[in-house]
Write an enzyme that holds these catalytic residues in place. Structure first.
Site, PDB file in Angstrom:
ATOM      1  N   HIS A 231       0.813  -1.230   0.000  1.00 64.09           N
ATOM      2  CA  HIS A 231       0.000   0.000   0.000  1.00 64.09           C
ATOM      3  C   HIS A 231       0.848   1.284   0.000  1.00 64.09           C
ATOM      4  O   HIS A 231       0.858   2.048  -0.952  1.00 64.09           O
ATOM      5  CB  HIS A 231      -0.912   0.041   1.238  1.00 64.09           C
ATOM      6  CG  HIS A 231      -1.812  -1.135   1.403  1.00 64.09           C
ATOM      7  ND1 HIS A 231      -2.934  -1.330   0.639  1.00 64.09           N
ATOM      8  CD2 HIS A 231      -1.761  -2.190   2.253  1.00 64.09           C
ATOM      9  CE1 HIS A 231      -3.558  -2.432   1.017  1.00 64.09           C
ATOM     10  NE2 HIS A 231      -2.857  -2.977   1.993  1.00 64.09           N
TER      11      HIS A 231
HETATM   12  C1  BDR Z   1      -3.219   0.862   5.209  1.00 62.72           C
HETATM   13  O1  BDR Z   1      -3.426   0.347   6.519  1.00 62.72           O
HETATM   14  C2  BDR Z   1      -2.215  -0.049   7.090  1.00 62.72           C
HETATM   15  O2  BDR Z   1      -2.292  -1.324   7.614  1.00 62.72           O
HETATM   16  C3  BDR Z   1      -1.151   0.076   6.041  1.00 62.72           C
HETATM   17  O3  BDR Z   1       0.050   0.543   6.626  1.00 62.72           O
HETATM   18  C4  BDR Z   1      -1.720   1.041   5.050  1.00 62.72           C
HETATM   19  O4  BDR Z   1      -1.363   2.370   5.367  1.00 62.72           O
HETATM   20  C5  BDR Z   1      -3.849  -0.072   4.205  1.00 62.72           C
HETATM   21  O5  BDR Z   1      -5.237  -0.176   4.421  1.00 62.72           O
END
Ligand code: BDR
Ligand code: CA
Length: 308
Positions: A231
């Site tokens: 992500h």
């Molecule tokens: C987001 O949530 C977190 O777990 C990750 O770091 C990312 O920023 C993804 O949904």
């Protein structure tokens, strides 16, 4: 030309991978890293931010502590895929440096005021720090160059509830305050990050890149078993090489009313949905994922070159 950025984050394995992508990238001038509660509590996110800086030989970068809980909710549960320590529980030594100063909000305000129109904020976690900075000094909104963030799910399902993505769900009120601020925005929601898949082949390639590559590969392997998506590095990759991504202009809002859809990003794109409103965000929907992982490899390899 380099872009001056503040990285606001909750490391977090993919946040750590994003920091490691930013550090050797000469396109970016990192003004500082502001930590927020999210994936894990604030004491751990700020310690992890310091640890990642030390690991990369970048203790010169300032790390600051921000908000320890969302605006309205009490402390919320984080995300277990990052492990107890937030960095995948792969046995990393914690940082021995003293805790960072509790000054993230003033830092954001001061940096923006010192360079009007020049500071970009890369938001990789819940938006609490940014919302508080905007509440304390609303005058900074027109002075921020842009906010590029990971959060939301425009045209797909959420990853915490059917409707909501984690960063928006954790602090929906902050997310709504920020997207309504009028600051130019680029959104990396699950629409695009779910197309950046961490595979064993990709982590194997990182392993060949010395200590940084090996640590990143181990963290991403542990994390990838629960959430195989890269992500947060998408945000940094966009600041380095925007052509890797594509998207649509839209008007983004965050649901803060209903129990069922709390934290859902509502994105209007068609003229009918926009109903006369001007889009407030470039909403990313696609990525050249091979190029993204090639960029990660190329930049992590720079640590190897520096160490030689
Ligand atoms: C987001 O949530 C977190 O777990 C990750 O770091 C990312 O920023 C993804 O949904
Ligand atoms: Ca994050």
């Amino acid at each position: 030309m380099t872009e001056s950025i503040i990285i606001d984050c909750d490391p977090g394995v993919d946040d750590a991978a994003a920091l490691l992508l930013a550090f050797p990238s000469t396109e970016l001038e990192i003004l500082g890293i502001t930590a927020v509660a999210g994936n894990i509590p604030l004491e751990k996110t700020e310690a992890n931010a310091r640890f990642v800086c030390e690991l990369a030989g970048r203790s010169d970068i300032r790390v600051l502590q921000g908000c320890g809980r969302p605006l309205l909710y009490p402390q919320r549960a984080g995300v277990t895929v990052h492990g107890e320590d937030g960095l995948g529980d792969i046995g990393l030594q914690r940082s021995s440096s003293p805790p960072a100063e509790r000054a993230a909000i003033d830092f954001i305000i001061n940096q923006v005021r010192a360079a009007p129109g020049e500071v970009t904020i890369a938001v990789l976690g819940p938006m609490t720090n940014i919302a508080v900075a905007l509440a304390i000094d609303p005058g900074i909104a027109p002075l921020i160059k842009r906010i590029v963030f990971m959060g939301g799910a425009a045209f797909c399902k959420g990853n915490v509830t059917e409707r909501a993505e984690f960063n928006f769900y954790f602090d929906p009120h902050a997310a709504q305050a920020v997207v309504a601020s009028g600051i130019p925005m680029v959104m990396f929601g699950l629409d695009v990050t779910h197309k950046a898949i961490i595979t064993p082949e990709r982590t194997e390639r990182l392993k060949r890149l010395g200590r940084i590559g090996a640590v990143a590969a181990d963290m991403l392997t542990s994390y990838g078993a629960g959430d195989p998506c890269l992500h947060d590095p998408c945000v940094i990759a966009y600041l380095i090489e925007p052509e890797i991504f594509s998207g649509v202009e839209g008007f983004v809002e965050v649901d803060v009313q209903s129990d069922l859809a709390m934290g859902q990003s509502i994105v209007s794109v068609s003229q009918r949905e926009l109903a006369g409103r001007t889009p407030n965000c470039l909403v990313m929907t696609d990525v050249d994922h091979d190029r993204l992982f090639a960029l990660l490899e190329e930049r992590y390899a720079r640590f190897l070159a520096q160490a030689a």
